[in-house]
Design a protein around this motif. Sequence first.
Motif, short mmCIF file in Angstrom:
data_model
loop_
_atom_site.label_atom_id
_atom_site.label_comp_id
_atom_site.label_asym_id
_atom_site.label_seq_id
_atom_site.Cartn_x
_atom_site.Cartn_y
_atom_site.Cartn_z
N GLN A 112 -7.95 -6.92 -2.72
CA GLN A 112 -6.90 -6.66 -2.10
C GLN A 112 -7.52 -5.23 -1.62
O GLN A 112 -7.15 -4.77 -0.50
CB GLN A 112 -5.82 -6.74 -2.25
CG GLN A 112 -4.86 -6.18 -0.67
CD GLN A 112 -2.97 -6.54 -1.23
OE1 GLN A 112 -3.40 -6.68 -1.96
NE2 GLN A 112 -2.50 -5.25 -1.13
N ASN B 59 1.05 -1.68 0.23
CA ASN B 59 -0.44 -0.10 -0.03
C ASN B 59 0.73 0.99 0.16
O ASN B 59 1.93 1.47 0.51
CB ASN B 59 -1.15 -0.09 1.04
CG ASN B 59 -1.91 1.09 1.05
OD1 ASN B 59 -2.18 2.15 0.44
ND2 ASN B 59 -3.10 0.80 1.90
N GLU C 296 -11.64 -1.24 3.69
CA GLU C 296 -12.79 -1.28 4.49
C GLU C 296 -11.69 -0.86 6.31
O GLU C 296 -12.35 -0.86 7.54
CB GLU C 296 -12.81 -2.92 4.80
CG GLU C 296 -13.97 -3.41 4.11
CD GLU C 296 -14.65 -2.21 4.05
OE1 GLU C 296 -16.01 -1.92 5.43
OE2 GLU C 296 -15.74 -2.82 2.77
N ARG C 297 -10.07 -0.54 5.87
CA ARG C 297 -9.36 -0.17 7.39
C ARG C 297 -9.79 1.23 8.12
O ARG C 297 -10.25 1.94 8.91
CB ARG C 297 -8.10 -0.59 7.71
CG ARG C 297 -7.49 -1.92 7.09
CD ARG C 297 -6.68 -2.35 7.59
NE ARG C 297 -5.86 -3.13 7.36
CZ ARG C 297 -5.39 -3.62 6.31
NH1 ARG C 297 -5.11 -3.15 5.26
NH2 ARG C 297 -4.92 -5.25 6.74
N GLU C 298 -10.39 2.33 6.70
CA GLU C 298 -10.94 3.44 7.12
C GLU C 298 -12.13 3.95 7.58
O GLU C 298 -12.67 4.68 7.75
CB GLU C 298 -10.49 4.24 5.69
CG GLU C 298 -8.76 4.11 5.48
CD GLU C 298 -7.64 4.76 6.45
OE1 GLU C 298 -8.19 6.24 6.28
OE2 GLU C 298 -7.13 4.11 5.88
N SER D 150 -10.48 -4.55 0.95
CA SER D 150 -9.90 -4.43 2.14
C SER D 150 -8.73 -4.01 2.85
O SER D 150 -9.43 -3.44 3.69
CB SER D 150 -9.13 -5.99 2.49
OG SER D 150 -9.57 -6.89 2.04
N GLU D 151 -8.32 -3.00 2.49
CA GLU D 151 -7.33 -2.13 2.54
C GLU D 151 -8.34 -0.84 2.82
O GLU D 151 -8.28 -0.25 4.12
CB GLU D 151 -5.94 -1.36 1.76
CG GLU D 151 -5.24 -2.70 1.20
CD GLU D 151 -3.61 -2.52 2.33
OE1 GLU D 151 -4.28 -1.50 3.61
OE2 GLU D 151 -3.37 -3.56 2.28
N PRO E 51 -14.57 2.68 10.10
CA PRO E 51 -15.02 3.05 10.82
C PRO E 51 -14.22 4.29 11.01
O PRO E 51 -15.18 4.95 12.61
CB PRO E 51 -14.09 1.51 12.13
CG PRO E 51 -13.68 0.70 10.32
CD PRO E 51 -13.53 1.24 9.45
N SER E 52 -13.17 4.58 11.40
CA SER E 52 -13.11 6.21 11.62
C SER E 52 -13.59 7.27 10.56
O SER E 52 -14.05 8.56 11.59
CB SER E 52 -11.36 6.01 11.15
OG SER E 52 -11.40 6.21 10.32
#
Length: 986
Positions: A906, A867, A912-914, A909-910, A916-917
């Motif tokens: 992929q 990334n 999706e980490r953003e 998935s990267e 929640p914030s």
Amino acid sequence: MSDFSPGQRWISDGEAELGLGTVLSCDARSVTILFPASQETRTYNTRQAPLTRVAFGAGDRVTAAEGWQMTVDASREHRGLIIYQGTDGDGNACELPETKLADTMQFDQARDRVLTGQVDRNDWFDLRFRTLHHYQRTEKHPALGFAGPRIELIAHQLYIADEVARRHAPRVLLADEVGLGKTIEAGLILHRLLLTGRAERALILVPDSLTHQWLVELLRRFALNVTLLDENQSTALESDAVGDNPFDSGQIILASQRWLFANPARQHQALKARFDLLIVDEAHHLDWREDGTSGPGYQCVEALSGEIDALLLLTATPEQMGIASHFARLRLLDPERYHTLERFREEERHYAEVAAAIEALDAVGESDSARERVAGVIDDAESRALLATLANPEADAEQRDNIRARLREALLDRHGTGRVMFRNSRRHVGGFPERHLHVTSLELPSAYRRVLRRVERDEDYLDELLIETGMDHPDVLIYPDAMYRELSSDPLNAEPWWHIDPRVRWLLERLSDDSEAGFAGEKVLVIAHHRETAEGLAEGLRTLGGYHAPVFHEGLSLIERDRAAAAFADEEDGCQVLVCSEIGSEGRNFQFCRHLVMFDMPQHPDQLEQRIGRLDRIGQRHAIELHVPQFENSPAARLMRWYHEGMDAFSAPHGVGSALFDAFGDALADALLDDDELDAIIDETHALFTAKLAERDAGRNRLLELNACRPARAEAVIDGVRELDGDRALPRYVERALDIFGVDSRELGNGLMHIKPSPQMLDGLPGLTRGEDGFTATYRRDQALARDDVQRLSWEHPLLREMMGRIVDGTMGNSALALLGHPSIPGGRLMVELIFRTHCPAPKRLHLNRFLPPTAVRVLLDESGANLSDNISFTGLGKNLQKVNKSLARELIKEHHDKLRGLLEQGESEAERELPSIVEAAEARMRAQLDGELARLNALAEHNPAVRDAELAALGEERAALGEAIEATRLRLDAVRVIITVDAGG
């Protein structure tokens, strides 16, 4: 037959935000789609439906309506419907019919386009990312809806618009004095509600004489297209589409009150149309009676306001017809709150105590009486605790200032009609020009004098005169020219009144006089009471002096009135004089003129102020020169003495004229022939005038003024507008967007630019038509205000809204391929730049975008899956990219197809980490605003019944629905750019 079948899932190409749609019904010609997530239904022509069938392939993950997910392995078709086969999250084999897909899912067009080699230009991809960025910024900006209109940034107007537009289904009375901008306030509220989705359709009812003025104002100031509805237009619409309701023909319907109030059939159609907002101008004309025999206008508005959630009533004279008439306006806003006139009268008596308590806050801590005065009007523990701290000598200055502000806000919130009525006065707003009164005494012509002298000598002759002329008392005395016309036995042979009236000669002399007392070279507005007087005066000016003076009166058509007003407004080739009947003193804005000639006197003080208010408005930069030619010792001269000496009516508006006329109007009419009686009435009037001013300053009006503009809030709104006005990103974005959409722009100098279509322009851009010359525009507010022919470009301009909307809602630029040549990167490598976007279908009325607008998440991966998003910026990368033709692009994608597919998965998935914030921040913004507002309104409802139960319930439901919508937010792939590295020298 069509390819549509009930139950199939489709998405709208032009309105992707609607979510996943389901076919409800279809035939050979049309298909109806329900979009459950956004609660919208659309019907399309099957041959031209802008729809894409939702069909997922192997490897795609789909979500069921119950919330579980499956990975698609294969699919089969059964009776026109797709049944997906695959495995769920636990690895179990399962099937999912497309009818049971989650409504919140979106068809990922970018992914499919890029995998099949369908790519757009790189500058399109660049514009798409920048559009998402700017759209996110502006949609949640607190000044959204207020920065675009062509208005001056006036504190009380923007405060009222902000306060009202943030409410659920606002129902308020806009009652600023003449010239303070009620129309602008209503336009700002309407504009904000439309842009935020809180309202989609509005019905505006105005006096017949003001329909075209409203039409032009909404277009010129707010860039809102309005459908002007009258009988001819309605009939034409019905003949074009039999059975259609003409009130469904536009988003904003503007109609004449006189037309609609007199037509029950049209009223029924208006009631059946679904409007979100009703605006009624000059609402003081609505006739209400406590016995239930109200006039047709009041009955019509009452029926409409019962069906339409939001209501704005406009009047500069809310008490012109007395307190009962004022109560009737409030009753339309909230019949449960204002249900008895007697209770309302009792509440009014209490307002003076509250206003005095607010004024006494500054003295608490220094005076025991001040503390007692405040304590006498508060009834809750929190306020009493604050008051005790304020009175504590150990409290510091900053703490006391904060407590005073909190107590002032609480008292204003909890008492009076300030929550449903906004009234600013000129003395409160300030900045208005001086008024200079010039009175010229003239000798009565013999034809007038003979009749008036006989009336003075013979009491019975007045009755005979009333019968002979058919005029009312005291009109027959105040308007001698009208009396003369009525008494002329043969009007065809009689000498015209304007030939014998010295006022006409006086006006002609002033028009050519270049001394300080003259009007030479300056615009002059002349107002007379009767239409016939205005027409005769215009004829006299033409015949005796050669002056062309358009006439503005109630007998003209709307187009004729507008032409007359436009001819007067034209600075270069326009006429010097405009002659109006009394109707010319309502609603029209002639602030470019500073000379007002009152050819005669109106009978009611409010009409007098309406006349002066045509010139004395916000934005007037000159002193107002009021010219009154009057006949010595005439009834009209005595009437003017009453205005001038009894209530100081010419110096400034005082807002108590209606009460004085109610008290002395009848006695005044009887005293117009007797100076001694008049002197006594003037003395009594002045005494009551002084008392009324003191009462106004102490009571309800003082409360209204304190509540109608809270300076700190107003300044915050103005700061927000100025922030958007000065946004340096706007010109850069506009330049890019115009180029890509095929629009030519040319700098003209001095901050002006000319925008016109090019032969390559994309269709359907507002204000631009191929073969036409386009328009001149500026980014500067001051230039747009100074020139009506110059449009002001802002983030809210229809052209920008259309271009941004096409990009955000469409597929333009959502896939691209580029080559990257850089010395430090070997050739032949694959990189992928993914732009994800939050997706949260919700009804427009929730205005979700203020908390969570479509938000972009950028992910940049190399072929190893690393990334690089934080290391390589979007702008930095773009500077090193090279374009490639589409045929080569397709070959390159085909060559890297499998690897590209893996990177797409992929990247998800990267991203999706953003999420929640992003969700957490949106929920925090929502809670901070709505929880506080809900708590405030619940507390306020315990003290002020003006807080409607429906408003509280709606806000609670909105809070819950927003929470659910934000929690359900998902990311979807919005755009993909494939990047192939090449040797730096190749």
